[in-house]
Design an enzyme around this catalytic site. Structure first.
Site, PDB file in Angstrom:
ATOM      1  N   PHE A 112       0.832  -1.205   0.000  1.00  0.00           N
ATOM      2  CA  PHE A 112       0.000   0.000   0.000  1.00  0.00           C
ATOM      3  C   PHE A 112       0.869   1.259   0.000  1.00  0.00           C
ATOM      4  O   PHE A 112       1.770   1.409   0.810  1.00  0.00           O
ATOM      5  CB  PHE A 112      -0.910  -0.006   1.236  1.00  0.00           C
ATOM      6  CG  PHE A 112      -1.762   1.222   1.351  1.00  0.00           C
ATOM      7  CD1 PHE A 112      -2.761   1.482   0.430  1.00  0.00           C
ATOM      8  CD2 PHE A 112      -1.555   2.130   2.377  1.00  0.00           C
ATOM      9  CE1 PHE A 112      -3.550   2.617   0.529  1.00  0.00           C
ATOM     10  CE2 PHE A 112      -2.339   3.276   2.485  1.00  0.00           C
ATOM     11  CZ  PHE A 112      -3.344   3.520   1.553  1.00  0.00           C
ATOM     12  N   GLN A 113       0.616   2.117  -0.933  1.00  0.00           N
ATOM     13  CA  GLN A 113       1.343   3.374  -1.134  1.00  0.00           C
ATOM     14  C   GLN A 113       2.839   3.156  -1.349  1.00  0.00           C
ATOM     15  O   GLN A 113       3.670   3.996  -0.985  1.00  0.00           O
ATOM     16  CB  GLN A 113       1.097   4.346   0.028  1.00  0.00           C
ATOM     17  CG  GLN A 113      -0.337   4.885   0.045  1.00  0.00           C
ATOM     18  CD  GLN A 113      -0.544   6.049   0.978  1.00  0.00           C
ATOM     19  OE1 GLN A 113       0.143   6.187   1.990  1.00  0.00           O
ATOM     20  NE2 GLN A 113      -1.514   6.898   0.663  1.00  0.00           N
ATOM     21  N   MET A 474       0.307  32.619 -22.991  1.00  0.00           N
ATOM     22  CA  MET A 474       1.441  32.331 -23.861  1.00  0.00           C
ATOM     23  C   MET A 474       1.074  31.310 -24.937  1.00  0.00           C
ATOM     24  O   MET A 474       1.513  31.421 -26.089  1.00  0.00           O
ATOM     25  CB  MET A 474       2.637  31.838 -23.046  1.00  0.00           C
ATOM     26  CG  MET A 474       3.912  31.720 -23.859  1.00  0.00           C
ATOM     27  SD  MET A 474       4.456  33.289 -24.594  1.00  0.00           S
ATOM     28  CE  MET A 474       5.367  33.996 -23.220  1.00  0.00           C
TER      29      MET A 474
END
Length: 563
Positions: A112-113, A474
Site C-alpha cells: 500500500f502506497q 502564452m
C-alpha cells in the site's frame, strides 16, 4: 546517543541549522512527524499539496541561498513532489527532500502506497538515497546537505523506509564529508584565466553573458565590479536578472527568445562572448548554427559537463564563478584598457535607440507592462518578486527594474505553472519583513490555489497580482502567431470569483479594471497584511514582444504583430 531514525532526522535538521521545513504527513513518514511534534528546533509549515511543499522549500532556497527542506510521505505523496524536484533540478536549486517509504520487507511487493521513489527521482535529482539501515542514516543525512549545497547545487532526495524511522541506533552525526567520487572543483586554472583576460584585452566587440550561476555562486558583486571596470556590455538570462542593476549603463537587458533587440543583436555580432555561469539554454541561443558565429567563447562554470555541451568553447574554465572572478579581477585591471570598446558601445546604443523595449499604453484597458512598472514605482527596491510561468513571467522579467540578486524568483528551465505562489510563501518565511509580490496569471494561480489556506493559517501575507486575460496567454500567443488563430483549449473565460475565493480561504481579494483601482488595491493589501489576490483585468490580446520564433536565429526577431 541512542535514538530512533525519526528523531535522527529532526536532530540532523537541527545540526544543519534548518529553521523552516515544508511538508505534508502520511502513513510512511508518520514516525518523523511524531518527532516533529515533540521538537522546537524548527518550524514546520503544513502545505495543502506536496508539490507546493517542494516549491515553497525551493523559493526559500532561492531567496536565501541556503538548502530548502521538504518532507512528504510515500506513494502519491512522493509523486506529487516530483514536479517540485524537477523544477529545482533544472535551475540548480539546493534542496533536501525527505520521503517516507514502506518497510524494507514490503519493498517490491506492491504494498500500500509503495512506489519506486528513488527510481522516479533519479532523472530529476542531483543525487538520491534509499536508506537501508539505521546505521547509515546519519551519514546519508549529512551527505545529502553537503551534496545539495556544494559544487553545482541541486535537489537531493532521501527515501526512508518506515522500519528505519522506527528502529533505534547510535546518532553520531559526521562533522565532515568524504566522498572520493565527488570532489567539486572550485579553483579555476590560473593559466586559463590569464588566457581569458588576454582574449578580452584583444577583442573589439566583447560581451558578458551572465547566467543563473551568477546568483547561485553569490558572485554578483564581482560581476558588477568587472563590468564597471571593463566597460563591456552585458546581457542577462532569465535566471540572472538582478545580477546587475537595471540602471547599469552596460546592461542591455535580457537575452534570448524574449530578449531585447540590443541584447540579441549584441549576442549575434560580438567577437568574444564571456559566459559567466550560463549554460547556453536553447531559449537563449536560438538556432545554434547561427549563434554568435563570429565569437570566440570563454565559458566559466563549476560543472565541467556543461562546458562544451552545446557550443564549442575556446577558453574553458572549470571552477566556482565567484572564486574565478576574484582571481580574474586583479589580472583584468592590470591588462584591460576600458576605452578600447567605445566603437562597439556606440553600435549597441544605436540598436537600443532603434528598437527600445516599449509597449503602447492605454487609458481604456490596463496593459500588463504598466502593472509591473507601477508596482516597482510604488514599492521601490526593497521588495522580492516571484512569478508563475507564462506571459506574465516574461513581462515581469522584461519590465521590472531589478536592482539586486535574489530579488527575482521564478521557474526557468522547467517552466512550472503553479510555482509562483508556494515559492512566494517560502520567500516570505525567509524574509518576513519584506513585501513579497507574486505576478501570476489566471491559469497559473489555479494550479496551487489551495495554498491560500496555508498562507492564512500561518499568516504569510503574500500579495498575488493576477494579470488576468482569460486565456492561457502564452499558448494563445503562439496559436495566434503560428497556428492561424486556432485557439484550441486556451480560453479561460469560465473562471472563479477570485475575491470570493480569497475570502473563503481567509484572505482578501480585489477586482481591478482601472489604474486608480489598482493603486488602491495594492495599498490596501499592504495595509491589511493578509494573503491577497488582486485580480487585474488586462488587455486580452496583448503579446510578449520582441520574440524569436522557436528554432529561429536571435537576429530574426518579431518586433511587432499586426492583425
Amino acid at each position: 546517543m541512542k535514538m530512533t531514525g525519526a528523531k535522527m532526522v529532526c536532530e540532523a535538521l537541527k545540526c544543519e541549522g534548518v529553521k523552516t521545513v515544508f511538508g505534508y504527513p502520511g502513513g510512511a513518514i508518520m514516525n518523523v512527524y511524531d518527532e516533529i511534534y515533540k521538537q522546537d528546533y524548527f518550524e514546520h509549515i503544513l502545505n495543502r499539496h506536496e508539490q507546493a511543499s517542494v516549491h515553497a522549500a525551493d523559493g526559500y532556497a532561492r531567496a536565501t541561498g541556503k538548502v530548502g527542506v521538504a518532507i512528504v510521505t510515500s506513494g502519491p505523496g512522493f509523486t506529487n513532489a516530483v514536479t517540485g524536484l524537477a523544477t529545482a533540478y533544472m535551475d540548480s536549486i539546493p534542496l533536501v527532500v525527505i520521503s517516507g517509504q514502506v518497510p524494507l520487507s514490503l519493498i517490491g511487493t506492491d504494498g500500500f502506497q509503495e512506489i519506486d521513489a528513488v527510481g522516479i527521482s533519479r532523472p530529476c535529482t542531483k543525487h538520491n538515497f534509499l536508506v537501508k539501515s539505521i546505521e547509515e542514516l546519519p551519514r546519508i543525512l549529512k551527505e545529502a546537505f553537503y551534496i545539495a549545497r556544494s559544487g553545482r547545487p541541486g535537489p537531493v532526495h532521501i527515501d526512508i523506509p518506515k522500519c528505519i524511522t522506527a528502529a533505534e541506533g547510535d546518532f553520531n552525526y559526521p562533522s565532515e564529508v568524504n566522498l572520493p567520487t565527488y570532489k567539486p572543483h572550485t579553483k579555476g586554472n590560473i593559466r586559463q584565466i590569464k588566457k581569458a583576460v588576454a582574449a578580452i584585452k584583444n577583442a573589439q566587440k566583447p560581451l558578458f553573458y551572465i547566467g543563473g550561476g551568477a546568483i547561485l555562486s553569490n558572485s554578483f558583486q564581482e560581476i558588477r565590479e568587472l563590468v564597471k571596470f571593463c566597460k563591456i556590455p552585458a546581457v542577462e538570462t532569465l535566471m540572472a536578472r538582478g545580477s546587475l542593476r537595471a540602471d547599469d549603463p552596460m546592461l542591455l537587458g535580457m537575452v534570448g527568445m524574449h530578449g531585447s533587440y540590443a541584447a540579441n543583436m549584441a549576442m549575434s555580432e560580438c567577437d568574444l562572448l564571456v559566459s559567466l555561469g550560463a549554460r547556453f539554454d536553447d531559449r537563449v541561443t536560438g538556432k545554434l548554427e547561427d549563434f554568435a558565429v563570429e565569437a570566440k567563447i570563454v565559458h566559466i562554470d563549476i560543472d565541467p559537463s556543461s562546458i562544451g555541451k552545446l557550443v564549442d568553447v575556446d577558453f574553458p574554465i572549470v571552477g566556482d564563478l565567484k572564486t574565478v572572478l576574484q582571481d580574474m579581477l586583479p589580472i583584468a585591471k592590470e591588462n584591460i584598457d576600458s576605452s578600447r570598446y567605445q566603437k562597439w558601445i556606440k553600435l549597441i546604443q544605436k540598436y537600443q535607440e532603434l528598437h527600445p523595449l516599449t509597449y503602447e499604453d492605454s487609458d481604456t484597458v490596463i496593459k500588463p507592462q504598466w502593472v509591473i512598472q507601477r508596482v516597482a514605482k510604488l514599492l521601490g527596491e526593497d521588495v522580492i518578486i516571484t512569478s508563475d510561468v507564462g506571459q506574465h513571467q516574461m513581462w515581469t522579467a522584461m519590465y521590472y527594474p531589478f536592482t539586486s540578486a535574489r530579488q527575482w524568483i521564478n521557474s526557468g528551465g522547467l517552466g512550472t505553472m503553479g510555482y509562483g505562489f508556494p515559492a512566494a510563501l517560502g520567500v516570505k518565511k525567509a524574509f518576513p519583513e519584506k513585501i513579497v509580490i507574486n505576478f501570476t496569471g489566471d491559469g497559473s494561480i489555479l494550479m496551487n490555489m489551495q495554498e491560500l489556506i496555508t498562507a492564512s493559517q500561518y499568516n504569510i501575507p503574500v500579495i498575488n497580482i493576477i494579470l488576468n486575460n482569460n486565456y492561457l496567454g502564452m499558448v494563445r500567443q503562439w496559436q495566434t502567431f503560428f497556428y492561424n488563430k486556432r485557439y484550441s483549449e486556451t480560453d479561460l473565460s469560465y473562471g472563479p470569483d477570485f475575491v470570493m475565493l480569497a475570502q473563503s480561504c481567509g484572505g482578501i481579494g480585489y477586482n481591478v479594471e482601472t489604474k486608480e483601482e489598482f493603486d488602491k488595491a495594492l495599498e490596501d493589501a499592504i495595509k491589511k497584511n493578509k494573503v491577497a489576490l488582486i485580480n487585474v483585468a488586462i488587455d486580452r490580446l496583448e503579446n510578449v514582444l520582441p520574440m524569436v520564433p522557436a528554432g529561429g536565429s536571435l537576429y530574426n526577431m518579431m518586433l511587432e504583430y499586426k492583425d
